[in-house]
Design an enzyme around this catalytic site. Structure first.
Site, PDB file in Angstrom:
ATOM      1  N   SER A  12       0.823  -1.212   0.000  1.00  0.00           N
ATOM      2  CA  SER A  12       0.000   0.000   0.000  1.00  0.00           C
ATOM      3  C   SER A  12       0.855   1.259   0.000  1.00  0.00           C
ATOM      4  CB  SER A  12      -0.953  -0.014   1.193  1.00  0.00           C
ATOM      5  OG  SER A  12      -0.225  -0.111   2.400  1.00  0.00           O
ATOM      6  N   ALA A  15       2.894   2.741  -5.417  1.00  0.00           N
ATOM      7  CA  ALA A  15       2.695   1.834  -6.559  1.00  0.00           C
ATOM      8  C   ALA A  15       1.424   1.008  -6.390  1.00  0.00           C
ATOM      9  CB  ALA A  15       3.910   0.927  -6.723  1.00  0.00           C
ATOM     10  N   LYS A  34       1.143  -5.509   4.780  1.00  0.00           N
ATOM     11  CA  LYS A  34       1.539  -6.254   5.977  1.00  0.00           C
ATOM     12  C   LYS A  34       1.572  -5.417   7.242  1.00  0.00           C
ATOM     13  CE  LYS A  34       6.575  -6.037   5.389  1.00  0.00           C
ATOM     14  NZ  LYS A  34       7.790  -6.813   5.227  1.00  0.00           N
ATOM     15  N   ALA A  45       9.106   9.678   1.929  1.00  0.00           N
ATOM     16  CA  ALA A  45       9.841  10.405   0.874  1.00  0.00           C
ATOM     17  C   ALA A  45       9.787  11.900   1.170  1.00  0.00           C
ATOM     18  CB  ALA A  45       9.221  10.098  -0.488  1.00  0.00           C
ATOM     19  N   GLY A  48      10.922  14.700  -3.247  1.00  0.00           N
ATOM     20  CA  GLY A  48       9.839  14.991  -4.166  1.00  0.00           C
ATOM     21  C   GLY A  48       9.774  14.042  -5.331  1.00  0.00           C
ATOM     22  N   GLU A 114      17.927  18.381  -7.342  1.00  0.00           N
ATOM     23  CA  GLU A 114      18.699  17.399  -6.574  1.00  0.00           C
ATOM     24  C   GLU A 114      19.863  16.929  -7.440  1.00  0.00           C
ATOM     25  OE1 GLU A 114      15.887  15.188  -3.480  1.00  0.00           O
ATOM     26  OE2 GLU A 114      15.280  14.772  -5.504  1.00  0.00           O
ATOM     27  N   HIS A 242      22.194   6.210   0.460  1.00  0.00           N
ATOM     28  CA  HIS A 242      21.992   7.655   0.536  1.00  0.00           C
ATOM     29  C   HIS A 242      23.155   8.232   1.340  1.00  0.00           C
ATOM     30  CE1 HIS A 242      20.311  11.590   1.112  1.00  0.00           C
ATOM     31  NE2 HIS A 242      19.345  11.279   0.261  1.00  0.00           N
ATOM     32  N   ARG A 288      24.536  10.400  -6.344  1.00  0.00           N
ATOM     33  CA  ARG A 288      24.619   9.818  -4.997  1.00  0.00           C
ATOM     34  C   ARG A 288      25.725   8.800  -4.811  1.00  0.00           C
ATOM     35  NH1 ARG A 288      18.287   9.010  -3.561  1.00  0.00           N
ATOM     36  NH2 ARG A 288      17.956  11.247  -3.467  1.00  0.00           N
ATOM     37  N   HIS A 349      19.553   2.796   0.931  1.00  0.00           N
ATOM     38  CA  HIS A 349      18.403   3.669   0.690  1.00  0.00           C
ATOM     39  C   HIS A 349      17.452   3.153  -0.385  1.00  0.00           C
ATOM     40  CE1 HIS A 349      16.178   7.356   0.605  1.00  0.00           C
ATOM     41  NE2 HIS A 349      16.494   7.619  -0.649  1.00  0.00           N
ATOM     42  N   GLU A 373       9.313   0.195  -6.358  1.00  0.00           N
ATOM     43  CA  GLU A 373      10.710  -0.133  -6.038  1.00  0.00           C
ATOM     44  C   GLU A 373      11.020  -1.619  -6.182  1.00  0.00           C
ATOM     45  OE1 GLU A 373      12.154   1.961  -2.628  1.00  0.00           O
ATOM     46  OE2 GLU A 373      13.976   0.738  -2.499  1.00  0.00           O
ATOM     47  N   ARG A 384      20.069   5.148  -9.622  1.00  0.00           N
ATOM     48  CA  ARG A 384      18.827   5.907  -9.763  1.00  0.00           C
ATOM     49  C   ARG A 384      19.086   7.402  -9.653  1.00  0.00           C
ATOM     50  NH1 ARG A 384      14.506   7.539  -5.446  1.00  0.00           N
ATOM     51  NH2 ARG A 384      16.390   7.580  -4.192  1.00  0.00           N
ATOM     52  N   SER A 389      12.063   7.689  -8.500  1.00  0.00           N
ATOM     53  CA  SER A 389      11.392   6.440  -8.115  1.00  0.00           C
ATOM     54  C   SER A 389       9.888   6.624  -7.942  1.00  0.00           C
ATOM     55  CB  SER A 389      12.007   5.844  -6.855  1.00  0.00           C
ATOM     56  OG  SER A 389      12.326   6.849  -5.954  1.00  0.00           O
ATOM     57  N   LEU A 390       9.471   7.718  -7.320  1.00  0.00           N
ATOM     58  CA  LEU A 390       8.026   7.942  -7.201  1.00  0.00           C
ATOM     59  C   LEU A 390       7.425   8.037  -8.601  1.00  0.00           C
ATOM     60  CD1 LEU A 390       8.001  10.503  -4.234  1.00  0.00           C
ATOM     61  CD2 LEU A 390       7.250   8.130  -4.151  1.00  0.00           C
TER      62      LEU A 390
HETATM   63  C1  LIG Z   1      13.395   8.187   3.720  1.00  0.00           C
HETATM   64  C2  LIG Z   1      13.118   8.032   2.259  1.00  0.00           C
HETATM   65  C3  LIG Z   1      13.070   9.148   1.446  1.00  0.00           C
HETATM   66  C4  LIG Z   1      12.812   9.012   0.064  1.00  0.00           C
HETATM   67  N1  LIG Z   1      12.700  10.136  -0.701  1.00  0.00           N
HETATM   68  C5  LIG Z   1      12.333  10.009  -2.015  1.00  0.00           C
HETATM   69  C6  LIG Z   1      12.066  11.145  -2.816  1.00  0.00           C
HETATM   70  O1  LIG Z   1      12.161  12.273  -2.366  1.00  0.00           O
HETATM   71  N2  LIG Z   1      11.698  10.946  -4.113  1.00  0.00           N
HETATM   72  C7  LIG Z   1      11.565   9.703  -4.663  1.00  0.00           C
HETATM   73  O2  LIG Z   1      11.221   9.585  -5.852  1.00  0.00           O
HETATM   74  N3  LIG Z   1      11.808   8.611  -3.910  1.00  0.00           N
HETATM   75  C8  LIG Z   1      12.162   8.727  -2.609  1.00  0.00           C
HETATM   76  N4  LIG Z   1      12.375   7.613  -1.850  1.00  0.00           N
HETATM   77  C9  LIG Z   1      12.144   6.299  -2.454  1.00  0.00           C
HETATM   78  C10 LIG Z   1      10.636   6.102  -2.591  1.00  0.00           C
HETATM   79  O3  LIG Z   1       9.994   6.595  -1.434  1.00  0.00           O
HETATM   80  C11 LIG Z   1      10.289   4.646  -2.772  1.00  0.00           C
HETATM   81  O4  LIG Z   1      11.077   4.080  -3.766  1.00  0.00           O
HETATM   82  C12 LIG Z   1       8.825   4.516  -3.182  1.00  0.00           C
HETATM   83  O5  LIG Z   1       8.004   5.187  -2.261  1.00  0.00           O
HETATM   84  C13 LIG Z   1       8.454   3.062  -3.270  1.00  0.00           C
HETATM   85  O6  LIG Z   1       7.067   2.968  -3.427  1.00  0.00           O
HETATM   86  P1  LIG Z   1       6.425   1.528  -3.501  1.00  0.00           P
HETATM   87  O7  LIG Z   1       4.965   1.745  -3.577  1.00  0.00           O
HETATM   88  O8  LIG Z   1       7.106   0.748  -4.533  1.00  0.00           O
HETATM   89  O9  LIG Z   1       6.832   0.865  -2.092  1.00  0.00           O
HETATM   90  P2  LIG Z   1       6.505   1.312  -0.601  1.00  0.00           P
HETATM   91  O10 LIG Z   1       6.044   2.712  -0.536  1.00  0.00           O
HETATM   92  O11 LIG Z   1       7.656   0.936   0.246  1.00  0.00           O
HETATM   93  O12 LIG Z   1       5.285   0.377  -0.218  1.00  0.00           O
HETATM   94  C14 LIG Z   1       5.466  -1.011  -0.070  1.00  0.00           C
HETATM   95  C15 LIG Z   1       4.242  -1.579   0.608  1.00  0.00           C
HETATM   96  O13 LIG Z   1       4.267  -2.992   0.564  1.00  0.00           O
HETATM   97  C16 LIG Z   1       3.946  -3.522   1.839  1.00  0.00           C
HETATM   98  N5  LIG Z   1       4.538  -4.864   1.900  1.00  0.00           N
HETATM   99  C17 LIG Z   1       5.839  -5.212   1.816  1.00  0.00           C
HETATM  100  N6  LIG Z   1       5.970  -6.544   1.866  1.00  0.00           N
HETATM  101  C18 LIG Z   1       4.715  -7.062   1.959  1.00  0.00           C
HETATM  102  C19 LIG Z   1       4.187  -8.379   2.052  1.00  0.00           C
HETATM  103  N7  LIG Z   1       4.980  -9.468   2.066  1.00  0.00           N
HETATM  104  N8  LIG Z   1       2.850  -8.529   2.144  1.00  0.00           N
HETATM  105  C20 LIG Z   1       2.014  -7.457   2.170  1.00  0.00           C
HETATM  106  N9  LIG Z   1       2.478  -6.177   2.094  1.00  0.00           N
HETATM  107  C21 LIG Z   1       3.799  -5.994   1.987  1.00  0.00           C
HETATM  108  C22 LIG Z   1       4.520  -2.507   2.797  1.00  0.00           C
HETATM  109  O14 LIG Z   1       3.977  -2.633   4.090  1.00  0.00           O
HETATM  110  C23 LIG Z   1       4.130  -1.214   2.078  1.00  0.00           C
HETATM  111  O15 LIG Z   1       2.789  -0.894   2.342  1.00  0.00           O
HETATM  112  C24 LIG Z   1      12.641   7.730  -0.486  1.00  0.00           C
HETATM  113  C25 LIG Z   1      12.710   6.606   0.332  1.00  0.00           C
HETATM  114  C26 LIG Z   1      12.930   6.748   1.691  1.00  0.00           C
HETATM  115  C27 LIG Z   1      12.982   5.524   2.550  1.00  0.00           C
END
Ligand SMILES: Cc1cc2nc3c(=O)[nH]c(=O)nc-3n(C[C@H](O)[C@H](O)[C@H](O)COP(=O)(O)OP(=O)(O)OC[C@H]3O[C@@H](n4cnc5c(N)ncnc54)[C@H](O)[C@@H]3O)c2cc1C
Length: 553
Positions: A12, A15, A34, A45, A48, A114, A242, A288, A349, A373, A384, A389-390
């Site tokens: 959640s 993505a 989970k 994040a 941005g 950035e 990072h 980075r 990171h 991700e 990257r 990534s967002l």
């Molecule tokens: C501190 C920080 C700052 C960042 N800043 C930036 C930024 O400024 N710009 C940018 O583009 N990117 C940034 N990133 C990277 C970016 O936030 C992530 O790459 C992106 O949000 C990933 O989105 P996602 O939906 O793929 O995964 P996530 O947002 O991590 O969501 C994954 C979801 O899957 C769930 N999950 C995992 N395993 C399971 C399982 N087995 N069963 C059920 N659920 C599960 C988790 O609980 C979570 O809800 C940052 C990352 C961090 C940690």
């Protein structure tokens, strides 16, 4: 218990939520996550989302910055598509209610810069961008009556056709995803979810390393689930560190955004000297990987525990206004960033490699999709570009939903197969009386990955890490089959496998490129075609990236 829905989404973050919202137009959705629904890397994040919005910017410039950062491994068609479609997807987020920061008194968005970006093109919501996006998407998902959220349910394994049909080889073209076993963490029950398509959106794997900016949910689950299901996993050796996490015993994962350097922050050694100009012409705004390696080198040379990020020369009120959350959090740890340089260290990171997908998020297994991700689409290549990534999650989830919606006709054959799926069988598993083994193994993996498979690697360290992880995997397997499963043991099983895939990827790549730096091969090998490292089941090869290519062991 069996739960049949049209579509299954695991995760959640941005993505998973984006996909759920879009595919809900075509049928019912089970959104399995989970932890609490808000918990994800997305919510943390800060910097941005990169998108071509300014008049002096262009798709070509964003594409060339991304390819430059990716060091020869980006797929140009993928980069171009994601960059080109990005602005439309960002506008959808705005229409849903995301409030990005605007310039003072003007009707335009404030764009920040950035490392690696040649233009100001990062949209942000102060320094809490991720939370603003996550909040908007959750509100929209909750408003859809046909999306059912299953919080505190952890995906254990994908169930494929090859699991029930001996005529179908695992990971072959005929193989398809039929369902998912998921643990209800509150009751201990394992549910069997079925649907016409499954989207893996489980995020990254920073918890594989001892020091990380990632939340506790980032345990590489999607990588492990996909690998066990026969999906192809690519370029796992490229893990982004990072450069600037706050160095403080209690601030284990607090990130100081790259935008702080974008706005003029300077990296200094303990004695106040600057050093980044020795490593890159862009100085503190170098990509980075360069900054993280430079800090690692300087820390090892001086023996200091950290370096410092200095913004004291900037106007204090502007810094506080631009970075209210960072300012507040640093103050809670006793640092006033407007008056004193902040102690910082690198931390794991972002996972650049992942489950191989095409431009529609399709893996090599039918009905199994991945976005965000967890996937490797070819956008990031060997490194990257910040804030891409967002953007990738947003565009790929939209495209995956469009592709999956074409599967909407119900199929009697599929339903018949799904009826045959066996329910979870706990076998002779009993309650564990040795939980200490689990916490010990967790700690050992994270330490050995940090020490042997970190920012600077060597073959000797990698082989040592591989031997140790193989032994740990054996132990974990035994534990897994003997005791009742818990989230902790499932995550341990997943980080161990993810660690193995990172090590294997690193050993396959006999060169240094982007985020992967090996002292035994300190230069990129530009005498040969630059290839992806791909692992499927037990086969490992270097190949030209494409989900269509077959792997031979
Ligand atoms: C501190 C920080 C700052 C960042 N800043 C930036 C930024 O400024 N710009 C940018 O583009 N990117 C940034 N990133 C990277 C970016 O936030 C992530 O790459 C992106 O949000 C990933 O989105 P996602 O939906 O793929 O995964 P996530 O947002 O991590 O969501 C994954 C979801 O899957 C769930 N999950 C995992 N395993 C399971 C399982 N087995 N069963 C059920 N659920 C599960 C988790 O609980 C979570 O809800 C940052 C990352 C961090 C940690």
């Amino acid at each position: 218990m069996k739960v049949a829905r049209d579509y299954i989404v695991i995760g959640s973050g941005l993505a998973g939520l984006t996909f759920a919202l879009k595919i809900a137009e075509f049928g019912s959705v089970a959104l399995i996550t989970k932890d609490a629904v808000e918990e994800s890397a997305t919510r943390y994040a800060q910097g941005g989302i990169a998108s071509v919005m300014a008049e002096d910017d262009s798709v070509d410039l964003h594409v060339s910055d991304t390819i430059e950062a990716g060091r020869g491994l980006c797929r140009e068609d993928v980069v171009r598509c994601i960059v080109r479609e990005g602005p439309a997807r960002v506008r959808e987020l705005i229409d849903l209610g995301t409030r990005f920061t605007r310039t003072q008194g003007e009707d335009a968005y404030h764009l920040t810069r950035e490392g690696g970006h040649s233009k100001r093109r990062i949209l942000h919501a102060d320094d809490l961008t991720g939370w603003e996006i996550e909040r908007t998407l959750i509100d929209a998902v909750r408003a859809k009556s046909n999306i059912e959220i299953y919080p505190y349910h952890m995906g254990i394994d994908i169930i494929t056709r090859s699991n029930i049909d001996p005529a179908v080889a695992p990971g072959s073209r005929e193989d398809e995803a039929l369902g998912l076993y998921a643990l209800n963490e509150k009751t201990g029950e394992v549910l069997t979810f079925t649907g016409k398509a499954i989207l893996l959106a489980t995020g990254g794997a920073g918890k594989v390393y001892l020091y990380t900016s990632n939340p506790d949910t980032a345990t590489g689950d999607g990588i492990a689930l996909a690998h066990r299901a026969g999906a192809r996993i690519a370029n796992m050796e490229f893990f982004q560190f990072h450069p600037t996490c706050l160095y403080h015993p209690q601030a284990k994962s607090f990130l100081i955004s790259e935008a702080v350097r974008g706005e003029g922050g300077i990296l200094r050694l303990k004695n106040g000297e600057t050093f980044m100009e020795k490593y890159h012409s862009l100085g503190c705004l170098a990509p980075r990987d360069v900054v993280a390696r430079a800090i690692d080198y300087e820390m090892k040379k001086s023996g200091d525990d950290c370096v410092f990020l200095d913004v004291t020369h900037l106007e204090g009120y502007r810094t506080r206004e631009r970075f209210p959350n960072i300012d507040k959090t640093c103050k809670s740890f006793g640092f006033d960033m407007t008056r004193q340089p902040l102690p910082v260290v690198p931390a794991a990171h972002y996972m650049c490699g992942g489950v191989m997908v095409d431009l529609n998020g399709q893996t090599n297994i039918q009905r199994l999709f991945a976005s965000g991700e967890v996937c490797y689409s070819g956008l990031h290549g060997a490194n990257r570009l910040a804030s891409n990534s967002l953007l990738e999650g947003l565009v790929l989830s939209h495209r995956a939903a469009a592709r999956v919606s074409e599967l909407r006709k119900s199929s009697k054959k599929l339903e018949a197969l799904q009826e045959r799926l066996p329910e979870w069988d706990p076998g002779d598993a009993v309650e564990s009386d040795e939980s200490v083994v689990v916490s010990h193994n967790w700690d050992e993996i994270r330490r050995l990955m940090w020490n042997y498979v970190g920012i600077v690697r060597s073959d000797k360290r990698l082989y040592r890490a591989r031997r140790r992880v193989e032994m740990l995997l054996e132990e974990i397997k035994e534990y897994y089959w003997s005791f009742k499963i818990t989230r902790d043991t499932l995550e341990l099983r997943n980080i161990a496998l993810t660690a193995q895939l990172i090590i294997n990827g690193a050993l396959l790549r006999k060169e240094s490129r982007g985020l992967h730096y090996n002292l035994d091969y300190p230069q990129p090998d530009d005498t040969h075609e630059v290839l992806d490292t791909v692992q499927q089941d037990t086969a490992q090869r270097l190949i030209t990236g494409s989900t269509d290519a077959r792997i031979k062991s």
